[in-house]
Design an enzyme around this catalytic site. Structure first.
Site, short mmCIF file in Angstrom:
data_model
loop_
_atom_site.label_atom_id
_atom_site.label_comp_id
_atom_site.label_asym_id
_atom_site.label_seq_id
_atom_site.Cartn_x
_atom_site.Cartn_y
_atom_site.Cartn_z
N ASP A 1 91.76 -47.35 35.19
CA ASP A 1 90.76 -46.27 35.11
C ASP A 1 90.76 -45.40 36.36
OD1 ASP A 1 89.75 -47.47 32.61
OD2 ASP A 1 88.88 -48.98 33.93
N HIS B 1 93.49 -43.61 28.34
CA HIS B 1 93.69 -42.49 29.26
C HIS B 1 92.98 -41.27 28.70
CE1 HIS B 1 97.68 -44.47 30.73
NE2 HIS B 1 96.61 -45.11 31.12
#
EC number: 6.3.4.4
Length: 447
Positions: free
Chosen positions: A36, A64
């Site tokens: 992340d 993503h």
């Protein structure tokens, strides 16, 4: 005079007269923490200048997010580079693919404006398949652990890699070959899982009928990606690899067993795409300006207080895949030094610097210490050792002004520049970009 004296040692001879097989290199974007970090945005930024973007490992457990022209795209299996219509996207042999999820993802992103994927997405014939029963087993294994669960995404990734490692997995190419052989293998792998997990229920005939349809749907996308990539390199095509997950989730180098089931470090790029080491060019480590983690496992700089809440809220730290709140804490230099050792970063992109804008002071972990006070000269190899360390912090002044509209590094507040330079100095790796917002235009070129 001996031949070795004339021509140098055997080792010197080894490095003489190398022929250059490839006209271009493969640049790699890797997560430097627990995921992340904003890899997708970095890939999106770089993909506008490359010919091919690849995924090399993981599955739809990765998430993503890319913001392009005001539209937010969420990717799990598709490489983030698909936003760029000029480049080809490759899903490599190291990826495990749940076909229903892949085509759902395609449909959702086509509804947001993604076009012409059939002409620019290639899937490896050697990639392994994730089946629904893998996902059921994943959930059951987590439930059996009770309070000691690993916090997996329950997407079937671990069980699929387990099938691969025990040599009874099924690859995409087998789905497209003799369907009778595929059916036999499918029945065999189902029988194995039912024997191990009697409570799972698989309608074999219904699944076979479904996968006969998927074979027709996926066929136009499937190629020998190894041959494709090597041909591209010999022809001077530019290639960018998007690592999924991150170094601290790597099956070998992460905080085992609180890790994913693939190699998310530089080695996974080579094995997941069939590339030799000499093809690697730049290795870009993506570092969030603070640290986050989804799920369970050790987290030395975690802040279970107002600071953690502020980072979670300002950073909107919610998992793209799991929708779980991310745990938040200060930047961790010992962790980053470790992942830099493993991955060999040639440069760094710092993301989400703007989330720190409101803080009067910012802490950065600079050392781990044993309970005795002795500093560790290595990253702990077990979670027991990692859970028993004390963290030494440096305290840096905040800047308490918005950086969101800044587009030139020298226009950042002086303390924000100092924060970036401190990270650069500690890691001895140049920071090339700094992110101060969601869109691709919010990435500042440092040098």
């Amino acid at each position: 005079m001996s031949a070795s004296a004339t021509n140098g040692t055997h080792y010197e001879q080894l490095h003489q007269g190398r022929t250059k097989m490839y006209k271009s290199k493969v640049d790699v974007v890797l997560g430097a923490q627990w995921g992340d970090e904003g890899k997708g945005k970095v890939v999106d930024m770089l993909a506008s200048d490359v010919d091919i973007v690849c995924r090399c490992q993981g599955g739809n457990n990765a998430g993503h997010t890319v913001v392009a022209n005001g539209t937010e795209f969420d990717f799990h299996l598709l490489p983030s580079g698909v936003v760029n219509e000029k480049c080809v996207s490759v899903i490599g042999n190291g990826v495990v693919i749940h076909l229903p999820s892949l085509f759902d993802e395609v449909l959702k992103n086509e509804a947001k404006g993604l076009q012409h994927l059939e002409n620019r997405l290639i899937i490896s014939d050697r990639a392994h398949l994730v089946f629904d029963f893998h996902q059921h087993v994943d959930g059951m294994q987590e439930a059996e652990k009770g309070g000691k669960s690993l916090g997996t995404t329950k997407k079937g990734i671990g069980p699929a890699y387990s099938s691969k490692a025990t040599r009874n997995g099924i690859r995409v190419g087998e789905l497209l070959g003799d369907f009778n052989l595929f059916s036999e293998k499918f029945k065999s792998i189902v029988a194995t899982h039912v024997r191990l997990f009697p409570s799972i229920n698989v309608d074999v005939e219904a699944e076979l009928a479904r996968y006969k349809d998927y074979a027709d749907k996926v066929r136009p996308y499937v190629k020998d990606t190894i041959c494709f990539l090597h041909t591209a390199l010999r022809n001077g095509k530019t290639i960018l690899v998007e690592g999924a997950n991150a170094a601290m989730l790597d099956i070998d180098f992460g905080t085992y067993p609180y890790v994913t089931s693939s190699n998310c470090s530089i080695g996974g790029v080579l094995t997941g795409l069939g590339l030799p080491p000499q093809t690697i060019g730049e290795v870009i480590g993506v570092v969030k300006a603070y640290t986050t983690r989804v799920g369970d496992g050790p987290f030395p700089t975690e802040q279970l207080n107002d600071i953690g809440d502020l980072l979670q809220t300002r950073g909107f730290e919610i998992g793209v895949t799991t929708k779980r709140k991310r745990r938040c804490g200060w930047l961790d230099i010992p962790l980053l030094k470790y992942t830099s050792l493993v991955n060999g970063y040639t440069c760094i992109c710092v993301t989400k610097l703007d989330i720190l804008d409101t803080l009067p002071e910012i802490k950065v972990a600079v050392a781990y210490k044993k309970p005795s006070g002795e500093k560790l000269d290595h990253f702990p190899g077990t979670i027991a050792e990692l859970g028993n360390i004390e963290v030494e912090y440096a305290v840096l002044p905040g800047w308490q002004t918005s950086t969101e509209d800044v587009r030139n590094f020298k226009e950042l507040p002086e303390n924000a520049q100092s924060y970036v330079r401190f990270l650069e100095s500690e890691l001895s790796v140049p920071v090339r970009w700094v992110g101060v917002g969601k869109g691709r235009e919010s990435i500042i070129n440092v040098h």
